[in-house]
Design a protein around this motif. Sequence first.
Motif, PDB file in Angstrom:
ATOM      1  N   GLN A 115     108.370  27.725  21.744  1.00 51.54           N
ATOM      2  CA  GLN A 115     107.846  27.974  23.085  1.00 51.54           C
ATOM      3  C   GLN A 115     106.616  28.870  23.076  1.00 51.54           C
ATOM      4  OE1 GLN A 115     111.706  29.193  24.915  1.00 51.54           O
ATOM      5  NE2 GLN A 115     111.155  27.695  26.476  1.00 51.54           N
ATOM      6  N   ARG A 116     106.459  29.689  22.048  1.00 47.52           N
ATOM      7  CA  ARG A 116     105.265  30.539  21.976  1.00 47.52           C
ATOM      8  C   ARG A 116     104.103  29.820  21.294  1.00 47.52           C
ATOM      9  NH1 ARG A 116     109.531  34.213  20.295  1.00 47.52           N
ATOM     10  NH2 ARG A 116     110.091  35.535  22.075  1.00 47.52           N
ATOM     11  N   CYS A 117     104.397  29.094  20.236  1.00 46.82           N
ATOM     12  CA  CYS A 117     103.328  28.477  19.440  1.00 46.82           C
ATOM     13  C   CYS A 117     102.652  27.308  20.141  1.00 46.82           C
ATOM     14  CB  CYS A 117     103.883  28.004  18.091  1.00 46.82           C
ATOM     15  SG  CYS A 117     104.348  29.331  16.967  1.00 46.82           S
ATOM     16  N   VAL A 118     103.444  26.405  20.713  1.00 47.04           N
ATOM     17  CA  VAL A 118     102.889  25.152  21.213  1.00 47.04           C
ATOM     18  C   VAL A 118     101.926  25.356  22.386  1.00 47.04           C
ATOM     19  CG1 VAL A 118     103.432  22.894  22.190  1.00 47.04           C
ATOM     20  CG2 VAL A 118     104.810  23.806  20.316  1.00 47.04           C
ATOM     21  N   PRO A 119     102.302  26.090  23.437  1.00 47.10           N
ATOM     22  CA  PRO A 119     101.342  26.274  24.532  1.00 47.10           C
ATOM     23  C   PRO A 119     100.075  27.001  24.090  1.00 47.10           C
ATOM     24  CG  PRO A 119     103.554  26.968  25.193  1.00 47.10           C
ATOM     25  CD  PRO A 119     103.588  26.753  23.710  1.00 47.10           C
ATOM     26  N   GLU A 120     100.240  27.921  23.147  1.00 46.05           N
ATOM     27  CA  GLU A 120      99.108  28.711  22.657  1.00 46.05           C
ATOM     28  C   GLU A 120      98.079  27.810  21.976  1.00 46.05           C
ATOM     29  OE1 GLU A 120      99.008  33.088  20.566  1.00 46.05           O
ATOM     30  OE2 GLU A 120     100.162  31.533  19.551  1.00 46.05           O
ATOM     31  N   VAL A 121      98.552  26.917  21.105  1.00 40.69           N
ATOM     32  CA  VAL A 121      97.628  26.008  20.409  1.00 40.69           C
ATOM     33  C   VAL A 121      97.058  24.979  21.383  1.00 40.69           C
ATOM     34  CG1 VAL A 121      97.409  24.261  18.597  1.00 40.69           C
ATOM     35  CG2 VAL A 121      98.787  26.309  18.196  1.00 40.69           C
TER      36      VAL A 121
ATOM     37  N   GLU B 105      98.703  13.272  26.898  1.00 36.57           N
ATOM     38  CA  GLU B 105      99.888  12.864  26.151  1.00 36.57           C
ATOM     39  C   GLU B 105      99.543  12.333  24.778  1.00 36.57           C
ATOM     40  OE1 GLU B 105     103.613   9.724  26.446  1.00 36.57           O
ATOM     41  OE2 GLU B 105     102.609  10.368  28.274  1.00 36.57           O
ATOM     42  N   HIS B 106      98.435  11.588  24.667  1.00 35.91           N
ATOM     43  CA  HIS B 106      98.122  10.984  23.371  1.00 35.91           C
ATOM     44  C   HIS B 106      97.818  12.036  22.296  1.00 35.91           C
ATOM     45  CE1 HIS B 106      94.169  10.882  25.648  1.00 35.91           C
ATOM     46  NE2 HIS B 106      93.829  11.588  24.588  1.00 35.91           N
ATOM     47  N   ASN B 107      97.542  13.262  22.707  1.00 33.80           N
ATOM     48  CA  ASN B 107      97.308  14.325  21.730  1.00 33.80           C
ATOM     49  C   ASN B 107      98.554  15.175  21.485  1.00 33.80           C
ATOM     50  OD1 ASN B 107      94.642  13.730  20.994  1.00 33.80           O
ATOM     51  ND2 ASN B 107      93.872  14.648  22.878  1.00 33.80           N
ATOM     52  N   TYR B 108      99.698  14.691  21.933  1.00 31.14           N
ATOM     53  CA  TYR B 108     101.014  15.153  21.490  1.00 31.14           C
ATOM     54  C   TYR B 108     101.493  16.466  22.100  1.00 31.14           C
ATOM     55  CZ  TYR B 108     104.811  16.260  18.169  1.00 31.14           C
ATOM     56  OH  TYR B 108     106.011  16.569  17.600  1.00 31.14           O
ATOM     57  N   MET B 109     100.613  17.450  22.192  1.00 31.33           N
ATOM     58  CA  MET B 109     101.060  18.809  22.474  1.00 31.33           C
ATOM     59  C   MET B 109     101.662  18.981  23.859  1.00 31.33           C
ATOM     60  SD  MET B 109      97.986  20.838  20.511  1.00 31.33           S
ATOM     61  CE  MET B 109      96.726  19.677  21.038  1.00 31.33           C
ATOM     62  N   ALA B 110     101.056  18.411  24.877  1.00 33.80           N
ATOM     63  CA  ALA B 110     101.573  18.585  26.234  1.00 33.80           C
ATOM     64  C   ALA B 110     102.947  17.937  26.384  1.00 33.80           C
ATOM     65  CB  ALA B 110     100.595  17.985  27.246  1.00 33.80           C
ATOM     66  N   LYS B 111     103.120  16.747  25.802  1.00 31.81           N
ATOM     67  CA  LYS B 111     104.405  16.062  25.920  1.00 31.81           C
ATOM     68  C   LYS B 111     105.493  16.774  25.138  1.00 31.81           C
ATOM     69  CE  LYS B 111     105.591  12.217  23.759  1.00 31.81           C
ATOM     70  NZ  LYS B 111     106.977  12.508  23.286  1.00 31.81           N
ATOM     71  N   ILE B 112     105.183  17.206  23.937  1.00 31.69           N
ATOM     72  CA  ILE B 112     106.225  17.847  23.124  1.00 31.69           C
ATOM     73  C   ILE B 112     106.619  19.182  23.730  1.00 31.69           C
ATOM     74  CG2 ILE B 112     104.839  19.180  21.480  1.00 31.69           C
ATOM     75  CD1 ILE B 112     107.861  16.920  20.657  1.00 31.69           C
ATOM     76  N   GLU B 113     105.690  19.837  24.413  1.00 32.24           N
ATOM     77  CA  GLU B 113     106.041  21.090  25.100  1.00 32.24           C
ATOM     78  C   GLU B 113     107.058  20.825  26.208  1.00 32.24           C
ATOM     79  OE1 GLU B 113     104.014  24.683  27.745  1.00 32.24           O
ATOM     80  OE2 GLU B 113     102.722  23.224  26.742  1.00 32.24           O
ATOM     81  N   ASN B 114     106.859  19.765  26.965  1.00 28.43           N
ATOM     82  CA  ASN B 114     107.817  19.417  28.019  1.00 28.43           C
ATOM     83  C   ASN B 114     109.146  18.958  27.432  1.00 28.43           C
ATOM     84  OD1 ASN B 114     106.335  19.990  30.345  1.00 28.43           O
ATOM     85  ND2 ASN B 114     105.244  18.057  30.257  1.00 28.43           N
ATOM     86  N   ASP B 115     109.078  18.156  26.363  1.00 27.59           N
ATOM     87  CA  ASP B 115     110.316  17.727  25.705  1.00 27.59           C
ATOM     88  C   ASP B 115     111.109  18.928  25.197  1.00 27.59           C
ATOM     89  OD1 ASP B 115     110.597  14.906  25.852  1.00 27.59           O
ATOM     90  OD2 ASP B 115     108.986  14.639  24.406  1.00 27.59           O
ATOM     91  N   GLY B 116     110.374  19.947  24.760  1.00 28.39           N
ATOM     92  CA  GLY B 116     111.028  21.121  24.205  1.00 28.39           C
ATOM     93  C   GLY B 116     111.917  21.848  25.194  1.00 28.39           C
TER      94      GLY B 116
END
Length: 561
Positions: free
Chosen positions: A345-351, A362-373
Amino acid sequence: MQNQLYSHPLFQVKTELLSPDDRVSLSYQRARLLLRTYRLTAQDVQSCSSRFWALMCDPIFSLDIAMFTIMAAHVGLAIGTLSRHLRNRPDFKPLIQRLLRFETVGLYLLTERGHGLDAFNLETTATKTPDGYILHTPREEAAKFMPASTPLFKIPKVALVMARLIVQGEDRGCRFFVVPICNEREMYQGVQSIRLPTRSGTGPLDFAITSFDHVHLPHSALVASDITDLSKPARPLEAWWDEIWRIQLGTMAVPAPWISAIKAVAYIGGRYSMHRSLLGKSNEPTPIISFRTQQWPIAHATAVGMVMANWFPVAVRQAMENTSDHRVRHAMSVIIKTTVCRHFQRCVPEVAERCGAQGTFEHNYMAKIENDGKGVIIAEGDVLTLCIRLFSELLQGHFEVPIPHTSESLLAQHAASLLQENRDLFTSLKCEHRSNAFNSLILPQAQIVVESIGHALAFSAAMKAGLPKPILDVYEAAVIRQDSAWYSEEARISRMDQRIREDAAVSSFMPHLDTFLTQLDIENYVSAPIVTDKAWKDYLADLTVYTGRAIPQVEPFQAVL
């Protein structure tokens, strides 16, 4: 095996271009392929063999969290619970074989809408009759929430449903029952599934609310080694925990994909930052990775990814092989989940934020995986609630968990100090653990202390494994950031000294950035097009292009004097 899976056409689909239901169908197809590739046996699942853990830790899950959700319940909970009784219940064998071949999907219906984590007080009943049981949901609040029970994706489903066993009007405690839910086309009589809307920004699945209207079950539906033993347990709560014993393993397993996700996010952000440039005063392109504000998030996520990937199998072995005390095993599960999830939860939003607008797609992964998390935080037990229970037991001295000696590291000193500080406070309050004082002053420290134990254990494992010093230094700096006051007050490291230590850690890290990103060993599972300029241009070429020949009509206007 992993590379073979990743190269399969089912894992090369651009899921962001599919409809939600097509994505759900794809997740079920991927789950079938994955399970058939690993060829698990009932014994693998029952004993949690190396093959079982290889499946649960496969990085492929980080690409499709809906697939992981299906598999965690199907294999870890449903097959795992049934396989425990297989020796005395050979009648379960045909069902388990269908589940292992993924010809039928296994569900685990424990939680009720009106009870949440208070599942011990569930209301669904299974009333004994001369020819079996009647399974019934007495009111809306008792409906099972939220496993995917719809018949929409052409695959039969069967559930392990926990209900109160009622014999001659007496509550005999909670038991699991095998309940057919749907065939390839429709629900079975008396079973109702209400599909829930898609959770915002996540990999969709057919999550639902499931209820039962006087569903008849045979005697053999009872999940027990001896179906004639309907006695009331002497200790109902302990018996309940024994029934849901696979949840402890689930708590330990659910963080696995998030370690791969942290590594993927570090890799995406790192590679993007190395080629994304801006023009400086001299009109020369300057990669954004040259700025310290960009370096820290990448270094942080990379260090966390490497430390967690090293620690996770060590912690699993410690929980599974080094203790026979189920309380310590569950404690380790809670520590693992809490530590990994909060790092995530700290690393993903920061990057993601440091990747600008590109980090929101979504195609760049980070926003979707943050929500999935956000889903894993509550899966197999809400993180904070799990920490509260564990923390209370530690303070009351019910058992001990292994903490590295304080001489080993600053992080070990931190963990031991916080735990002792709260033990002293508990003693000084002269109260019991359900008091208002305990609730107000001690419980808010639960997660902080449990996390600190995880940090110390992970750092200890990293040192023993010989991880590079820059990785250790960045990880230590990241943990110090979370409780700067303690390190200033107790370790006598001032805020300025903390900043200087962090600067030195990142400075030692950056010359090895390219090597460390490669060592994450996640490149084959990253499809985000911003990783390279070529990948972005290739992705752009596949998107819909709109052109036309329309000519704008310019409206005449008159100046107003």
